[in-house]
Design an enzyme around this catalytic site. Structure first.
Site, PDB file in Angstrom:
ATOM      1  N   THR A  12       0.811  -1.218   0.000  1.00 39.85           N
ATOM      2  CA  THR A  12       0.000   0.000   0.000  1.00 39.85           C
ATOM      3  C   THR A  12       0.847   1.272   0.000  1.00 39.85           C
ATOM      4  OG1 THR A  12      -1.826  -1.120   1.127  1.00 39.85           O
ATOM      5  CG2 THR A  12      -1.780   1.277   1.248  1.00 39.85           C
ATOM      6  N   ILE A  13       1.775   1.379   0.936  1.00 47.01           N
ATOM      7  CA  ILE A  13       2.613   2.573   1.021  1.00 47.01           C
ATOM      8  C   ILE A  13       3.787   2.483   0.056  1.00 47.01           C
ATOM      9  CG2 ILE A  13       4.082   3.984   2.524  1.00 47.01           C
ATOM     10  CD1 ILE A  13       1.070   4.200   3.102  1.00 47.01           C
ATOM     11  N   GLY A 111       4.669   2.585  11.564  1.00 46.92           N
ATOM     12  CA  GLY A 111       4.436   1.338  12.283  1.00 46.92           C
ATOM     13  C   GLY A 111       5.595   0.947  13.178  1.00 46.92           C
ATOM     14  N   SER A 140       2.942   7.880  11.381  1.00 48.75           N
ATOM     15  CA  SER A 140       1.789   7.202  10.787  1.00 48.75           C
ATOM     16  C   SER A 140       0.844   8.166  10.082  1.00 48.75           C
ATOM     17  CB  SER A 140       1.010   6.452  11.872  1.00 48.75           C
ATOM     18  OG  SER A 140       0.306   7.382  12.691  1.00 48.75           O
ATOM     19  N   CYS A 141      -0.078   7.596   9.346  1.00 42.12           N
ATOM     20  CA  CYS A 141      -1.078   8.396   8.631  1.00 42.12           C
ATOM     21  C   CYS A 141      -1.880   9.262   9.597  1.00 42.12           C
ATOM     22  CB  CYS A 141      -2.006   7.479   7.831  1.00 42.12           C
ATOM     23  SG  CYS A 141      -2.631   6.056   8.760  1.00 42.12           S
ATOM     24  N   ARG A 167     -10.353   3.741  10.136  1.00 45.42           N
ATOM     25  CA  ARG A 167     -10.868   2.739   9.204  1.00 45.42           C
ATOM     26  C   ARG A 167     -10.402   1.360   9.670  1.00 45.42           C
ATOM     27  NH1 ARG A 167      -6.543   0.935   9.099  1.00 45.42           N
ATOM     28  NH2 ARG A 167      -4.808   1.169   7.616  1.00 45.42           N
ATOM     29  N   GLY A 193      -1.495  10.408  20.716  1.00 38.56           N
ATOM     30  CA  GLY A 193      -1.019  11.645  21.332  1.00 38.56           C
ATOM     31  C   GLY A 193       0.486  11.654  21.539  1.00 38.56           C
ATOM     32  N   GLN A 298      -5.594   7.298   4.537  1.00 38.62           N
ATOM     33  CA  GLN A 298      -4.514   6.569   5.192  1.00 38.62           C
ATOM     34  C   GLN A 298      -3.531   5.925   4.222  1.00 38.62           C
ATOM     35  OE1 GLN A 298      -7.614   5.413   4.925  1.00 38.62           O
ATOM     36  NE2 GLN A 298      -7.392   3.380   4.004  1.00 38.62           N
TER      37      GLN A 298
END
Length: 334
Positions: A12-13, A111, A140-141, A167, A193, A298
């Protein structure tokens, strides 16, 4: 000077980053790494991208179907200046010793834990901190989405509370869920956070839920303000913040479905929406509290960050120049 880039993990990325690299005039895509000869590996080959096996163990998978690879990851490392590690979470940290041994710089993804790299990165927030570094982690996204908008109003923010509506899976993922439930992250506050704090110094607490959708995340953000700010001020700030777009319900953007359809209408590869989408009507200030709602694609919002990270690591450009070059090459609207 063209930086020679390899991409470890063409999913995906990885495939989106590889595509983005081919659009840069100061970078060269040398090859990509796969663990198996799936449709993505075949597509890479059709595009003329050299494909490498992750290691000797995986070579037999390719050989058994007559898929000719250029070698293994170790062979690719001999030909590149930097590797973008887009492997599943946790694998990048295991790969790091290989990169260190080869003397190759590396860009890791969100990740991985922050300690895998010298700096966690979002271009518009802390580009300068990645200058000349050997190991950089693109967050991350979700974290990228939060940092993009929060950094723009950081001087006004005292404390941030955000609810992440995540999602369940990417569109091509058949292994994750749920498909008929809402799954809370019962570890409160959630990890998002502290991840934001690896990039910008800001007080923030988050909670998270996973819901049955595949196309985007949504963030509901509330900011306690330490300096006066009006709704009009925030709209003006976001309108002048790169990689942030305002969408109006009045124009038909009632949900993430319409936002993704907008990305499709742009005729971008994989309907990428690199920009963070903020609903204009959701921006509101009541007393010392600012509210807004944003959506994050994402699969693609971190892609330009990977490109900018490479420029910073090799000191090819300053922040403004790199962001401008990346935006233009990928058709980012502002």
């Amino acid at each position: 000077m063209k930086v020679k880039v390899g991409v470890n993990g063409y999913g995906t990325i990885g495939k989106r980053v590889a595509y983005a690299i081919t659009k840069q005039d100061d970078m060269e895509l040398v090859g990509v790494v796969k663990t198996k000869p799936d449709f993505e590996a075949y597509r890479a080959k059709e595009l003329g991208i050299p494909v490498y096996a992750a290691n000797e163990e995986f070579l037999s998978r390719f050989e058994s179907v007559g898929f000719e690879v250029e070698g293994t990851l170790n062979d690719l490392l001999e030909k590149v200046d930097v590797i973008v590690d887009a492997t599943p979470g946790g694998v990048g940290a295991k790969n790091k010793p290989l990169y260190e041994k080869a003397g190759v710089k590396a860009v890791f993804q969100g990740g991985e834990k922050a300690n895998v790299a010298e700096v966690s990165f979002v271009a518009q927030a802390n580009y300068e901190k990645a200058l000349g570094k050997s190991y950089v982690r693109v967050v991350s996204c979700n974290t990228t989405g939060l940092v993009r908008t929060l950094n723009a109003i950081r001087e006004y923010a005292d404390y941030v509370y955000a609810v992440m509506i995540r999602r369940a899976a990417d569109p091509n993922d058949i292994k994750r869920g749920p498909i008929n439930a809402i799954k809370p992250s019962v570890e409160v506050p959630s990890h998002h956070g502290p991840d934001v704090q690896t990039v910008i110094p800001i007080n923030i607490e988050t909670m998270a839920f996973v819901v049955p959708t595949t196309i985007m995340h949504v963030h509901s953000v509330m900011v306690e303000l330490k300096k006066p700010l009006t709704r009009e001020d925030v709209i003006d700030i976001f309108e002048n913040t790169t990689r942030v777009l305002l969408f109006e319900k009045e124009k038909g953007f009632e949900s993430t479905a319409q936002i993704i359809e907008f990305a499709r209408d742009l005729h971008r590869e994989w309907n990428n929406l690199y920009e963070i989408a903020v609903w204009k009507e959701s921006i509101n200030v009541k007393g010392n509290r600012l509210y807004y709602i944003q959506a994050v694609h994402q699969e693609s919002d971190v892609v330009p960050e990977n490109v900018d990270a490479i420029r910073a690591m090799f000191e090819l450009a300053d922040k403004e120049e790199s962001i401008k070059k990346t935006n233009k090459s990928l058709g980012i609207l502002k």
